[in-house]
Design a protein around this motif. Structure first.
Motif, PDB file in Angstrom:
ATOM      1  N   ASP A   1       0.838  -1.201   0.000  1.00 45.07           N
ATOM      2  CA  ASP A   1       0.000   0.000   0.000  1.00 45.07           C
ATOM      3  C   ASP A   1       0.870   1.247   0.000  1.00 45.07           C
ATOM      4  OD1 ASP A   1       0.321  -0.903   3.016  1.00 45.07           O
ATOM      5  OD2 ASP A   1       0.034   1.264   3.000  1.00 45.07           O
ATOM      6  N   LYS A   2       0.284   2.334  -0.428  1.00 42.13           N
ATOM      7  CA  LYS A   2       1.043   3.557  -0.645  1.00 42.13           C
ATOM      8  C   LYS A   2       1.725   4.039   0.636  1.00 42.13           C
ATOM      9  CE  LYS A   2       1.212   7.891  -2.850  1.00 42.13           C
ATOM     10  NZ  LYS A   2       0.698   9.139  -3.233  1.00 42.13           N
ATOM     11  N   VAL A   3       0.969   3.969   1.746  1.00 42.42           N
ATOM     12  CA  VAL A   3       1.504   4.446   3.018  1.00 42.42           C
ATOM     13  C   VAL A   3       2.746   3.648   3.406  1.00 42.42           C
ATOM     14  CG1 VAL A   3       1.007   4.430   5.499  1.00 42.42           C
ATOM     15  CG2 VAL A   3      -0.612   5.458   3.908  1.00 42.42           C
ATOM     16  N   GLY A   4       2.628   2.338   3.302  1.00 37.97           N
ATOM     17  CA  GLY A   4       3.756   1.486   3.651  1.00 37.97           C
ATOM     18  C   GLY A   4       4.958   1.761   2.765  1.00 37.97           C
TER      19      GLY A   4
END
Lengths: 416, 434, 458
Positions: free
Chosen positions: C22-25
């Motif tokens: 995911d983008k955050v990770g």
């Protein structure tokens, strides 16, 4: 965006050196960068820069912070990760309210005395009956439900508003706080006992409410303010004869003394009153150390090995570490042992234990092991939330230590 | 028929330094191979030209300090570096020296001592080892616990690559992590990556005081037990060596029994106390003739005795088996070893380096080295060690039943060698297959 | 983007929780201690050697490159996913397999944090000498990758001197062991040494055998204060000339004295031009003599010399030193760290060179240095939001590197090359040496799959 703009200088000051990794228990125990202070800061910065749209993963990163404040102490740059997370939570709240449902429900419950009382009784009762039957579940998300103490009736309903002593030297206003009121009423009684044994008249306003810390921590400043105003007005207007506002909960103490100032920073007309109030706030151990305890009145017949756990809000909020240790060591036949990482979070961290229970449980397990390594009979601390968390962890590990508030340990040393 | 172009060689180094009469060549050579010529270059560019020449005709080339191992270079060139024996610089401020590879190790140590400095790595063979050889072999020795193995003392070098190209690397900084660490990787490569032509060597201040404690013991086991006592007491001498009775006579003529040599290099104050502590541990442990040696000449004699034994063993690599175990596991190692070899005291030779957990066995004539090494390796592995070096690695893979790991290791080693020496002309006698 | 199929395979290998897409990770695995950043295709965190092997095989099959990462605290850009690649994070391989004090060895997984190992060792009165300033956060694998130094190198050397053996997953997915539990078990070439400091471009280390030592019986920490930085370097030269090898000779200039004081309140005089932290260790009976000699040497020039009397004082001194890097953010929000090293005799000239660069480029530079090693960390202060200023800083950094090379030094004493200093590497090394690096890289990783673009290009 305004909230993040206010902290942008600090966001920009993070040089990503990673020094805060060591301070961040959620990182240490997961090994996941997004669960680290540095990771959270960089994510908040990405949101502030418009490079990241807050999503569920972002919310998890922000909401899983323990707010233990250790990163702020560790960072040589003076970046306070906990404050940045607070800002991010406020920002999230302003953007879309707090989700998911469970979190907002818990916060609403805490904010209202009536609902809170019901909640405690429901939770405690449910744990002992219902939850217990599902899978023989003793620990709900690391919380020891079977042994979760619930006051038969709130402490505030058990005691008169004023408790007099023969030769009063001091008049103490007692801010009880939710946990002592609904769960650990015995500790509240201990506080009263120690105070009265030391010639303090105790004033216990009946209409006190939650200090607002839980709401504040999750960005709901409006509700927090309502409660704060109520607390301030109660103590300053109705019970102005109390010399101090004493609390036996480090978290409440830190909120009352420090965070109220921040909360009302935008209300200059009210701020002087807040300052007046904040100056009056004192934590139990701080107060006892300050007024002095007559050691000759303390008795203890059997040797006792004691260790002390510093609640986050005690060590980094109120910055009081010496006083509880000194008080404990005044008790005869107490052998005091320091534990490894005494000043690190126990894993409770407000609602974290419920919503991010895996990491929270790992943190508690580590703490429990550190306690075990001291061979102590008893763990003293200064925060009811830590007490419950630690006792749960200790029971789960099959260890024998009893967890008590410093006030309980002292109260036991006075003859009735 | 050889492809070596003698006249071209003479053109490079001068007539006097190209030797092709077998009788004259002999003193520069060891082993069974028959090189066509011995050549003694005097400079880097001469070395480079010789290597380039060898490249043209795909002639094999062996290199040595004073003596060249002739394995694999029959019909090829034996290059002796002994004319390149200058100390180009002795830099006191930075504690470094720039040395040519052909300088004899023993001469270098003398010069360093004259300069009031210290070069800890010990010569492999006292009389013939060169500084270049020291780093080409890149071993550790019994002082390595304190000073680190040989590679610790190399900061840079100039090298002629197997293609004749000149490579310079390193500087006088004692801390340098720039690029890949080819500087230390080259140590121990036995001249397969290239020929050292200049070495930038790290030096140390001389220790304030040197002392030795010696003693003799009736059994290897008793002697070795004192080492464990010392380690447990948190005493870590500069070296802690044990020589069995057969070799002890070489180290110190007239010695009866197993000889223990404890070397203490350091400060005066602690040296005095530790020497006393060591002496009492040796005495209590059953040592006789325990003696603290303070006087310089006598100290040197003791150490040289040790070096002589070391040289003796190193001179016959095919007749020794070396292994390592955890230092504190040595008592078990010796007991189990005795089950294989019989009385250790009577064995042709055994030495123990106590702090490194190292044992070198000189084999009786007719011993099947590989068979013994296999047994010894199993023994060592059960005690957290293994037979030393490439052979040990192979035997380890055997024990793991991991042929793939061994294959991977050797193919990686050959790939590296191939990358540097695509034609395979340099020191072909060096095997990377064990 | 990784295909669903690859993500699924990765999850099968390491488990659902240990794959990030995911983008955050991804955002949080795109940076390190430098100003650089990149974005990985995915992040995978193995917990065993077998998983690493499976990952490598899968990535080979899919023709995807791998960037290894520890705590991501390096100052070289060594863990930036600069090309299309998957980050392989070792922070979940944190087992300490064994601590064998009797035989001076510990066996650890690469994700073990240096400090955590030190804590366990200290219980047995042992320690692991390499302790870079980042040691509370950085991993053993990361220390190994960059060949980290620290304040004790003058006596004890760098990370490479404490690596006895490794388990390595090669770019072809095969596992080899290099070295062993002691000095003498290297197979042929010293493979351990070439992998140490190779920033993961040759292999992925999954197990490390490290040399450990007993904590010295005694230690003395001293402080000398000077009017000028040059004076401090004279003391360093004199101490070395006296034949003393301190564990530590740490220098901070006036700027850093002040910024660290803001944080630590250790009581260093804010008007001092430089402070030198000197530490010796060894047997208790040797301490007084060395302290006396050092005191005499320092007092010739220093305006103040003192010996720390209590553990608290020692701690304070070290807190100041360790917080040096970060503390400058109190002056300007960003800083660029340099790692130039010169022969000790050129140290005063290097100090002069730093001052000249500061003047020439109009930048503020604070200096902290491992003076005994000739290793300087000039910290250039700026604000990364200001593009023009940032460009000037880069130019100044280049000037510092060139200055060090002119003084017969190196561009990296202990931080490594990574991406940040790659562009200066051919100024330090001759074409033949550069080609030697490439030969080595080609032998290990002909398809350039491991940490592509770091140190050298193929």
């Amino acid at each position: 965006m305004g909230v993040l703009a206010d902290v942008y200088e600090m966001l920009n000051t993070c040089n990503k050196c990673g020094g805060c990794h060591t301070a961040c228990k959620t990182y240490k125990l997961t090994g996941s960068e997004e669960m680290s202070t540095r990771g959270r800061i960089q994510l908040i910065k990405a949101v502030a820069d418009g490079k990241l749209e807050p999503n569920e993963e972002y919310e998890d990163a922000i909401m899983s912070c323990l707010l233990c404040g250790e990163c702020a102490v560790t960072c040589p740059n003076g970046v306070h990760g906990n404050e940045l997370v607070m800002a991010a939570r406020r920002d999230l709240k302003l953007r879309k309210g707090i989700k998911p449902f469970a979190k907002s429900f818990a916060l609403k419950t805490l904010a209202s005395p009536k609902r809170l009382g019901m909640g405690f009784r429901l939770f405690g009762g449910m744990g002992k009956s219902v939850l217990n039957k599902i899978d023989g579940l003793d620990y709900f998300r690391g919380i020891d439900i079977k042994n979760f103490p619930t006051a038969k009736k709130p402490f505030l309903e058990q005691v008169p508003e004023k408790i007099k002593v023969q030769n009063p030297k001091h008049k103490v206003g007692f801010y009880v706080g939710c946990f002592l009121n609904h769960s650990l009423d015995q500790t509240a009684h201990s506080v009263v006992k120690v105070l009265t044994k030391n010639d303090c008249e105790v004033i216990i306003p009946k209409d006190q409410v939650c200090c607002g810390l839980p709401q504040y921590c999750y960005g709901d400043y409006e509700t927090a303010k309502t409660n704060a105003r109520k607390t301030i007005d109660t103590f300053l207007d109705k019970y102005s004869d109390a010399e101090v506002v004493l609390t036996a909960c480090a978290s409440c103490g830190s909120m009352l003394r420090h965070d109220y100032l921040k909360l009302f920073a935008d209300e200059p007309s009210y701020l002087p009153k807040v300052k007046l109030f904040c100056d009056k706030v004192v934590e139990f151990s701080e107060y006892m150390a300050k007024i002095g305890v007559d050691q000759s009145k303390l008795h203890n017949s059997s040797p006792l090995t004691v260790t002390y756990h510093d609640p986050c809000h005690m060590v980094r909020g109120l910055k009081a570490t010496k006083q509880p240790r000194e008080l404990l060591q005044m008790i005869p036949r107490v052998d005091y042992k320091e534990m490894f990482e005494a000043n690190r979070c126990c894993g409770a961290a407000g609602l974290i234990q419920a919503f991010y229970h895996e990491v929270s449980t790992d943190i508690t397990d580590q703490k429990t092991q550190n306690i075990k390594d001291t061979n102590a009979d008893l763990v003293a601390t200064s925060c009811p939330a830590c007490m419950l968390r630690l006792q749960g962890g200790i029971n789960k590990a099959g260890q024998k230590q009893k967890v008590m508030h410093v006030a309980d340990v002292m109260a036991n040393a006075y003859e009735d | 028929m050889s492809d070596v172009n003698i006249s071209k060689l003479k053109g490079i180094v001068g007539d006097a330094y190209v030797i092709d009469s077998p009788s004259e060549m002999a003193k520069y050579l060891k082993g069974q191979g028959k090189p066509a010529v011995v050549v003694l270059p005097a400079s880097t560019s001469e070395v480079s030209s010789i290597v380039k020449l060898a490249n043209e005709k795909n002639v094999k080339l062996g290199v040595g300090g004073a003596v060249v191992d002739t394995q694999g270079i029959t019909g090829g060139i034996a290059m002796v570096m002994s004319r390149m024996n200058r100390i180009l610089e002795m830099d006191h401020l930075n504690l470094v020296a720039v040395v040519e590879p052909g300088l004899l190790h023993k001469d270098f140590i003398l010069k360093v001592a004259e300069a009031g400095l210290n070069f800890p790595p010990e010569p492999y063979v006292i009389e013939t080892s060169s500084v270049g050889g020291c780093f080409a072999i890149g071993d550790s020795d019994s002082k390595s616990f304190e000073y680190g193995p040989t590679r610790t003392f190399l900061l840079g070098f100039e090298m002629v690559l197997p293609t004749g190209e000149i490579l310079e690397i390193g500087n006088k900084c004692i801390k340098n992590v720039s690029g890949l660490d080819f500087i230390h990787f080259a140590v121990g490569s036995q001249g397969t990556f290239g020929i050292f032509t200049k070495l930038l060597v790290k030096l140390l201040p001389v220790p304030e005081a040197k002392k030795a404690v010696i003693g003799t013991f009736a059994s290897m086991h008793k002697a070795n037990a004192t080492f464990n006592t010392l380690i447990k007491r948190n005493v870590h001498p500069t070296r802690m060596n044990l020589i069995n009775a057969s070799l002890a006579k070489i180290a110190k003529p007239g010695t009866e029994g197993q000889l223990v040599i404890i070397d203490l290099q350091g400060f005066k104050e602690s040296g005095k106390n530790i020497a006393n502590e060591v002496a009492s541990v040796l005495t209590l442990g059953g040592g006789s003739d325990v003696k603290i040696i303070e006087e310089g000449a006598e100290y040197d004699q003791v150490i040289n005795g040790w070096l002589k034994v070391r040289a003796e063993l190193n001179a016959k690599p095919s007749e020794i088996v070396e292994f390592v175990v955890g230092p504190m596991k040595m008592p078990q190692a010796l007991s189990q070893l005795e089950a294989q070899t019989g009385d250790l005291g009577a064995y042709p030779g055994i030495i123990v380096e106590g702090l490194l957990g190292y044992v070198c066995l000189a084999l009786p004539e007719g011993t099947d080295k590989l068979a013994l090494a296999r047994k010894v390796n199993k023994l060592a592995m059960s005690l957290g060690g293994n037979v030393k070096g490439l052979l040990g690695h192979k035997l380890k893979a055997e024990v793991y039943n991991d042929a793939e790991m061994w294959k991977q290791t050797t193919s990686l080693l050959s790939e590296l060698r191939q990358q540097f020496d695509p034609k395979g002309i340099l020191n072909p006698g060096v095997s990377l297959e064990a | 983007m990784l295909s669903q199929a690859v993500v699924k395979r990765l999850k099968e290998i390491v488990g659902e929780k240990n794959v990030v897409t995911d983008k955050v990770g991804l955002l949080t695995y795109g940076y390190d201690g430098t100003l650089l950043s990149g974005e990985a295709l995915g992040v995978v965190s193995p917990t065993t050697t077998e998983q690493v092997v499976e990952i490598v095989k899968l990535m080979n099959e899919q023709d995807i490159k791998l960037v290894p990462r520890g705590a991501g605290t390096n100052e070289s850009g060594g863990t930036i996913p600069s090309e299309k690649s998957v980050v392989i994070s070792f922070t979940k391989m944190t087992k300490i397999h064994e601590i064998d004090t009797e035989n001076f060895v510990a066996v650890v997984e690469p994700g073990v944090i240096n400090f955590d190992l030190q804590v366990e060792l200290a219980k047995k009165n042992f320690y692991f000498p390499p302790d870079p300033s980042s040691f509370k956060a950085s991993t053993i694998g990361g220390n190994l990758g960059e060949c980290s130094g620290g304040p004790k190198c003058f006596k004890y050397g760098v990370t490479r001197d404490y690596m006895l053996g490794l388990e390595v997953v090669l770019p072809n997915g095969k596992v080899i062991q290099t070295g062993g539990r002691n000095f003498q078990s290297e197979p042929g070439y010293d493979l351990t040494r070439i992998i140490v400091g190779s920033e993961g471009i040759l292999g992925l280390v999954t197990k490390v055998f490290v040399r450990i030592l007993p904590i010295p019986r005694a230690k003395k920490t001293m402080l000398a204060l000077y009017d000028k930085v040059e004076d401090a370097s004279q003391t360093v030269a004199d101490i070395v000339a006296a034949g003393i090898i301190p564990t530590t000779l740490e220098l901070m200039d006036n700027l850093l004295i002040n910024t660290t004081e803001d944080f630590t309140h250790a009581g260093l005089p804010r008007d001092a031009g430089a402070v030198l932290i000197i530490e010796v260790d060894g047997y208790p009976e040797d301490m007084d003599g060395q302290v006396k000699t050092i005191g005499e040497i320092a007092s010739k020039i220093a305006k103040e010399f003192k010996v720390a009397q209590t553990a608290v004082e020692v701690d304070q001194i070290w807190t100041s030193r360790r917080s040096a890097f970060g503390s400058v953010a109190r002056v300007r929000p960003s800083y660029g760290v340099n790692d130039i090293t010169v022969p000790r005799s050129n140290f005063p000239k290097a100090i002069g060179g730093v001052l000249k660069v500061a003047k020439d480029f109009g930048v503020t530079i604070g200096v902290v240095a491992h003076a005994g090693d000739g290793n300087l960390h000039p910290l250039i202060l700026f604000d990364q939001r200001n593009k023009e200023e940032t460009e000037t800083v880069h130019a100044a950094e280049q000037a510092l590197c060139m200055m060090a090379l002119d003084l017969e030094g190196t561009i990296s004493g202990e931080h490594g090359i990574g991406l940040v200093k790659k562009k200066y590497l051919d100024k330090e090394f001759t074409p033949a040496a550069m080609e030697a690096f490439r030969k080595i890289k080609r032998s290990f990783d002909p398809s350039n799959r491991f940490n592509p673009g770091k140190i050298i290009d193929l």
